[in-house]
Design a protein around this motif. Structure first.
Motif, PDB file in Angstrom:
ATOM      1  N   ALA A 148       0.835  -1.200   0.000  1.00 49.45           N
ATOM      2  CA  ALA A 148       0.000   0.000   0.000  1.00 49.45           C
ATOM      3  C   ALA A 148       0.871   1.251   0.000  1.00 49.45           C
ATOM      4  N   ALA A 149       2.061   1.133  -0.589  1.00 50.52           N
ATOM      5  CA  ALA A 149       2.931   2.307  -0.640  1.00 50.52           C
ATOM      6  C   ALA A 149       2.599   3.198  -1.830  1.00 50.52           C
ATOM      7  N   CYS A 150       1.921   2.653  -2.832  1.00 46.32           N
ATOM      8  CA  CYS A 150       1.373   3.515  -3.886  1.00 46.32           C
ATOM      9  C   CYS A 150       0.111   2.850  -4.406  1.00 46.32           C
ATOM     10  N   ALA A 209      10.377   0.879  -2.939  1.00 46.76           N
ATOM     11  CA  ALA A 209       9.460   1.454  -1.953  1.00 46.76           C
ATOM     12  C   ALA A 209       8.523   0.411  -1.369  1.00 46.76           C
ATOM     13  N   GLY A 210       8.331  -0.681  -2.089  1.00 43.47           N
ATOM     14  CA  GLY A 210       7.447  -1.721  -1.588  1.00 43.47           C
ATOM     15  C   GLY A 210       8.209  -2.860  -0.947  1.00 43.47           C
ATOM     16  N   ARG A 211       9.402  -3.150  -1.481  1.00 43.91           N
ATOM     17  CA  ARG A 211      10.135  -4.318  -1.019  1.00 43.91           C
ATOM     18  C   ARG A 211      11.043  -4.012   0.176  1.00 43.91           C
ATOM     19  N   SER A 241       6.846   7.668  -9.048  1.00 39.35           N
ATOM     20  CA  SER A 241       5.744   7.532  -8.096  1.00 39.35           C
ATOM     21  C   SER A 241       5.083   6.161  -8.118  1.00 39.35           C
ATOM     22  N   HIS A 242       5.073   5.496  -9.275  1.00 36.65           N
ATOM     23  CA  HIS A 242       4.423   4.182  -9.402  1.00 36.65           C
ATOM     24  C   HIS A 242       5.388   3.301 -10.190  1.00 36.65           C
ATOM     25  N   ARG A 243       6.464   2.926  -9.532  1.00 35.08           N
ATOM     26  CA  ARG A 243       7.621   2.423 -10.268  1.00 35.08           C
ATOM     27  C   ARG A 243       7.350   1.148 -11.040  1.00 35.08           C
TER      28      ARG A 243
HETATM   29  S1  SF4 Z   1       4.948   0.056  -7.383  1.00 35.54           S
HETATM   30 FE1  SF4 Z   1       6.241  -0.165  -5.592  1.00 35.54          FE
HETATM   31  S2  SF4 Z   1       5.292   1.136  -4.041  1.00 35.54           S
HETATM   32 FE2  SF4 Z   1       3.779   0.824  -5.653  1.00 35.54          FE
HETATM   33  S3  SF4 Z   1       2.542  -0.904  -4.939  1.00 35.54           S
HETATM   34 FE3  SF4 Z   1       4.170  -1.722  -6.276  1.00 35.54          FE
HETATM   35  S4  SF4 Z   1       5.837  -2.259  -4.869  1.00 35.54           S
HETATM   36 FE4  SF4 Z   1       4.429  -0.907  -3.758  1.00 35.54          FE
END
Ligand code: SF4
Ligand code: SF4
Ligand code: SF4
Ligand code: SF4
Ligand code: FES
Lengths: 179, 572
Positions: free
Chosen positions: B228-230, B263-265, B376-378
């Motif tokens: 839920a980081a983006c 950002a998610g991992r 922002s939404h890698r």
């Molecule tokens: S793009 Fe990155 S920050 Fe966004 S939901 Fe996927 S892992 Fe999480």
């Protein structure tokens, strides 16, 4: 028929494999009821008898000319040679020494360690010379390998009790671990 | 699709024409070992561990690349095959330095598992103990070349999944080494630390630094959840042990197909902010620990004093849908208080959110307008780069400098939006990715593409879509606010979010971590940490995705629902 004889000895080892052997606890008595332990590094008699044993067990890596001599003596005096533990089988953690220059390693151990005062690299004629670390089977023929660092007491019990009953143990499943 | 009949270990199997022996064997539930093969990567056939015997053929062949044919008879564990596998394992183990007893991967290593399976109680060839470097220049994970078997899974993951093309090999034969870019250290390289390579590595060569030695597969639990980081909401698996999240891995069955971003991992576990675990109430000018009862009392009296006209409430768009609903129900529904969104919102609510990552894969033209997915939404950005690799054309329309600009065929200013729209009209399967930098007028110009293109919004907050559905918008200003309630949760307050904000007479913040905002508050209510909460949010594809609680709350934090449930009781 008299009980088969077992002798153990250690080379360049941390003693952990022999500790794991003691870890068999009361099962040691079971093994001793099947076989006679003639000698081992933690009993009064250290060396395998001249007349020989059925099973010789070596722990530790070959790391010096002394280790080579001990390994050869054991090989000569036993019918079945067991390499017990990662160091005996592969050279194990002792292998890490091979990444360094020998003189550098000796200086580090005998001179540069912070706790050493007036250190020097021992060079007596009576001492063995260090050699490149390696597993036992690169020096003498090995019949049974039991890897593990250390092998579990269960694994050692399995191997010794099979050998004591005249069988070559199968090292697989839970008995076969490299860590 | 036509079928082919073959026999594997005497078992009759029907497999689609064109399958590999490995695929056919999986249909027949015959387990052929693999190392370089990975189900989500293109086959390479380099490791030779999967060699099998085919009747009437003199040589053994790799099952992962060899196609099936009618009447084929395959033996996967014949003595000849087993002997060859042991030989391959012997070679792999003697090539570099494998010391399982202190290797991080021991117990979970695909190479080690095969050595156990084939009862390798010794190595036939002594290792030369080559000096192998460790590259630890990256913050989150390292590469120990001693354990690398050159399967090149990492390389294929980096190129084909993350589309980052950082990894390659240098030298030949026994000197072959995995390397980054033109032989840079990883820290200096183009690596974006997405960790996809880390996840596919079969051995202990690539190692996560934070969770190293903290638990093997048999000792950990895995909780499927969503990042839920983006607003992409990538599928993740949280690896948990003893009430702690050890690391984040990806869920290969979700839309992100195994790829995550830094950002998610990694970053969620790099929590450096102080956690808030107990309610705090300001007494004699000082924030002091309090009970929930005391905190609720202070909150109720603070709100009452400002009522009815002086209360404002604002939520972060990172709050999950269930909590956001309760927030709106309570403040707007029950108290009649204006409610707002903390983060900026997307202009162009009339634009759809009807596109997904699959549409990006299939697109021939992608228009990125007013945003930078690579910032922002890698994972969406990586997917767009993947589409470029496959021939898609990307145009970027932006008023700012962006990462994406390096990869776009054309970069235009916002004034040239119309020519991009015209080009889009002429494409076969276009996708429009639009961000928060577009004004309502510019968004309106994009609206002409409705029906023609698929639209993917770059919502500035993870659950911004839900906020939009609930009619939440950023507040124009805070004049007249006597009491302010901020539902912050774990969001990191950024400059410009609370425009013209001046500390009101009474400030209450629901947050999981300490921040300058909580330091100013009169009442601080402890929120659940991101891995303690449960609920759903609407992702970028417009789909509800689940967030699962990974561990029991460690502090006194309450869920948003519980907070408003109790608060409602107090206010009546
Ligand atoms: S793009 Fe990155 S920050 Fe966004 S939901 Fe996927 S892992 Fe999480
Ligand atoms: S990578 Fe695998 S085989 Fe190599 S040392 Fe580590 S656990 Fe053992
Ligand atoms: S680092 Fe891992 S994935 Fe990459 S080639 Fe080496 S063993 Fe394979
Ligand atoms: S982390 Fe991602 S970008 Fe970096 S080398 Fe691995 S796959 Fe490539
Ligand atoms: S798995 Fe088939 S060659 Fe590597």
């Amino acid at each position: 028929m008299s009980k088969p004889k077992i002798a153990t000895d250690w080379l360049a080892a941390c003693a952990g494999c022999h500790m794991s052997l003691l870890d068999m606890d009361e099962r040691l008595l079971q093994v001793l009821s099947l076989a006679e332990l003639t000698s081992c590094p933690i009993t009064d008699l250290k060396h395998p008898p001249h007349e020989g044993v059925e099973v010789g067990v070596l722990t530790g890596a070959v790391n010096s000319t002394t280790n080579i001599a001990v390994a050869r003596m054991m090989r000569k005096r036993c019918k079945i040679l067991v390499a017990l533990g990662d160091c005996a089988v592969f050279g194990g953690i002792v292998n890490m020494r091979n990444y360094f220059d020998m003189q550098e390693a000796l200086r580090c151990a005998y001179v540069e360690t912070p706790s050493t005062v007036d250190g020097f690299v021992p060079a007596s004629e009576e001492l063995g010379r260090p050699v490149r670390a390696r597993g036992v089977d690169q020096v003498v023929k090995v019949d049974v390998c039991l890897p593990g660092c250390p092998p579990s007491a269960d694994a050692i019990f399995h191997v010794l009790s099979e050998l004591a009953q005249g069988r070559i143990p199968v090292v697989a499943g839970e008995t076969l671990k490299y860590d | 699709m036509s079928k082919v009949n073959l026999k594997i270990n005497g078992k009759t199997v029907q497999a689609p024409a064109g399958s590999t022996i490995l695929e056919a064997a999986r249909l027949a539930e015959v387990d052929i070992p693999v190392l370089c093969h990975h189900p989500k990567l293109a086959n390479l056939g380099s490791c030779r561990i999967c060699l099998v015997e085919i009747a009437r053929q003199p040589n053994l062949h790799p099952a992962c690349t060899y196609p099936v044919f009618e009447g084929m008879e395959v033996q996967t564990e014949s003595p000849r095959v087993v002997e060859m596998r042991k030989f391959v394992l012997d070679m792999l183990f003697s090539e570099r330095n494998h010391h399982c007893m202190y290797c991080e991967m021991s117990g979970d290593c695909e190479l080690q598992n095969l050595a156990y399976r084939y009862r390798m109680d010794r190595w036939s060839f002594p290792s030369p103990h080559p000096h192998m470097p460790v590259d630890a220049t990256r913050k989150y994970f390292l590469l120990d070349h001693s354990r690398c078997i050159l399967c090149r899974r990492c390389l294929r993951a980096c190129s084909d999944l993350a589309a980052n093309h950082t990894l390659g090999v240098k030298n030949r034969g026994a000197d072959t080494m995995i390397c980054a870019d033109m032989d840079l250290s990883f820290g200096e390289s183009s690596c974006v630390s997405c960790g996809t390579c880390l996840e596919v590595c079969p051995t202990g060569a690539l190692v996560d630094r934070r969770s190293a030695y903290m638990g093997r597969t048999a000792e950990v639990q895995r909780v499927r959840s969503s990042c839920a980081a983006c607003s992409l909401g990538c599928g993740v698996e949280l690896v948990v042990r003893g009430g702690q999240v050890l690391r984040v891995e990806s869920d290969w069955d979700r839309h992100n197909e195994g790829v995550l971003c830094v950002a998610g991992r990694f970053e969620p576990l790099e929590q450096t902010r102080e956690k808030i675990t107990r309610p705090l109430v300001r007494r004699d000018g000082q924030l002091q620990e309090a009970t929930w009862v005391e905190a609720l009392d202070a909150l109720v009296s603070g709100l009452r004093q400002a009522a009815p006209g002086g209360i404002r409430a604002v939520t972060s768009g990172a709050v999950l849908s269930e909590g956001m609903n309760e927030f709106v129900n309570f403040f707007k529904g029950k108290m009649g208080v204006p409610v707002h969104l903390l983060e900026p919102a997307l202009a162009g609510s009339e634009l759809a959110a009807d596109g997904g990552l699959k549409d990006v894969d299939a697109a021939d033209f992608i228009l990125v307008a007013g945003g930078d997915p690579l910032a922002s939404h890698r994972v969406l950005g990586y997917r767009i780069k993947r589409a470029i690799d496959k021939g898609a054309e990307v145009w970027l329309v932006s008023g700012k400098e962006t990462e994406m600009a390096h990869f776009a065929a054309r970069c235009l200013g916002l004034a040239e939006l119309d020519s991009a729209v015209a080009h889009c009209m002429e494409s076969r399967s276009p996708v429009v990715v639009y961000g928060a930098d577009l004004t309502a007028r510019e968004a309106g110009r994009l609206a002409r593409l409705r029906g023609k293109a698929r639209f993917i919004p770059l919502a500035p907050s993870p659950n911004g879509h839900r906020a939009q559905v609930l009619g939440l918008e950023p507040a124009a200003g805070w004049a007249g606010a006597k009491a302010l309630f901020v539902l912050l949760e774990s969001a990191l307050l950024q400059e410009g979010w609370l425009q013209e904000f001046r500390r009101p007479q009474f400030l209450a913040v629901y947050a999981s971590c300490r921040s300058p905002l909580t330091d100013q508050a009169d009442v601080v209510l402890p929120a659940l940490q991101w891995y303690e909460r449960q609920g759903t949010f609407i992702n970028m594809e417009g789909r509800n995705v689940d967030v699962h609680q990974a561990v029991e709350p460690g502090g006194e934090g309450w869920s948003v629902q519980k907070l408003f449930d109790r608060l409602s009781g107090c206010m009546t």
